[in-house]
Design a protein around this motif. Sequence first.
Motif, short mmCIF file in Angstrom:
data_model
loop_
_atom_site.label_atom_id
_atom_site.label_comp_id
_atom_site.label_asym_id
_atom_site.label_seq_id
_atom_site.Cartn_x
_atom_site.Cartn_y
_atom_site.Cartn_z
N ALA A 13 -2.17 25.87 10.01
CA ALA A 13 -3.49 25.23 9.98
C ALA A 13 -4.14 25.43 11.34
O ALA A 13 -3.77 24.79 12.32
CB ALA A 13 -3.36 23.74 9.66
N TYR A 32 -4.60 29.71 7.82
CA TYR A 32 -5.84 29.17 7.28
C TYR A 32 -6.72 28.79 8.47
O TYR A 32 -6.31 27.99 9.32
CB TYR A 32 -5.57 27.95 6.40
N LYS A 34 -10.14 27.20 10.08
CA LYS A 34 -11.28 26.30 9.88
C LYS A 34 -12.26 26.33 11.05
O LYS A 34 -13.25 25.62 11.05
CB LYS A 34 -10.77 24.86 9.68
N LEU A 45 -11.26 28.32 5.35
CA LEU A 45 -11.46 27.05 4.65
C LEU A 45 -12.54 26.25 5.35
O LEU A 45 -12.77 26.41 6.56
CB LEU A 45 -10.16 26.23 4.65
N GLU A 51 -5.27 19.03 9.00
CA GLU A 51 -4.27 19.97 8.50
C GLU A 51 -3.75 19.57 7.11
O GLU A 51 -3.25 20.42 6.37
CB GLU A 51 -3.10 20.13 9.48
N THR A 54 -5.42 21.58 4.57
CA THR A 54 -4.90 22.95 4.57
C THR A 54 -3.59 23.04 3.81
O THR A 54 -3.41 23.92 2.95
CB THR A 54 -4.69 23.43 6.02
N THR A 57 -4.06 22.46 0.07
CA THR A 57 -4.75 23.60 -0.53
C THR A 57 -3.77 24.73 -0.79
O THR A 57 -3.79 25.36 -1.86
CB THR A 57 -5.88 24.10 0.40
N HIS A 58 -2.89 25.00 0.17
CA HIS A 58 -1.90 26.07 -0.02
C HIS A 58 -0.98 25.76 -1.19
O HIS A 58 -0.69 26.64 -2.01
CB HIS A 58 -1.08 26.24 1.26
#
Length: 221
Positions: A13, A32, A34, A45, A51, A54, A57-58
């Motif tokens: 993250a 990922y 941001k 993202l 985090e 993140t 989402t994964h």
Amino acid sequence: MKFSGEKVSAVIARYSEELSWLEALDCPSTVYNKGESPVEGAVVLPNVGRESHTYLTHIVRNYPDFPEFLVFLQGAPFIHMEEGADCAKLNSLIADCIDRNVPFKGFAWFRLVCDRLGRPHQMADPANKGKWAGWGRDIPVGDTYEKLFERTPPEKFIASAATGLFMVRRDRILVRSKNFYEKALGVIESDPGDARNTGHAFERLWQVVFNGSRSINPELG
């Protein structure tokens, strides 16, 4: 020792952290991003939910196709690990967990015990005023637990992954359904700027999410 992506992979993250340390990581990773500065090969993202957003989402996007172990890391993990920690130390921790088949392991140098409001905490530290929207507020650990598991939260929580750095075995992830993680992601997304400190609450709940207990999953019983 280099590990295959089928054995272990890392989820990173990142906001603005420098990631050259990933070159020495002994497993494949998915970054990922941001932040505003681009990272080659990273998944972009929106900058919401810290985090925790993140990580969830994964999990949702890849469920149920995970390697045997997943490592979840912030972009600058070593500041939360023991003094002098570096990627070599992180590699050693990952290898040890694989060798001993550890189901869940937090990588921070400390564990903490908190109540339903995340106390004790430093959310009102004057040095951090203005750094995040939830500054000065308590952490809704008990409320977030109740939303996730639909049951009365305990009075105390032992947080073993309080800084959002941990490693978890695939079977511990799969104890809970994809719908559960979608629900958890929704809880995070309902507080996108973390004004209520929901993201901080997840840092104190990862060991519960991945504890392997089906009894606290309202879907599975």
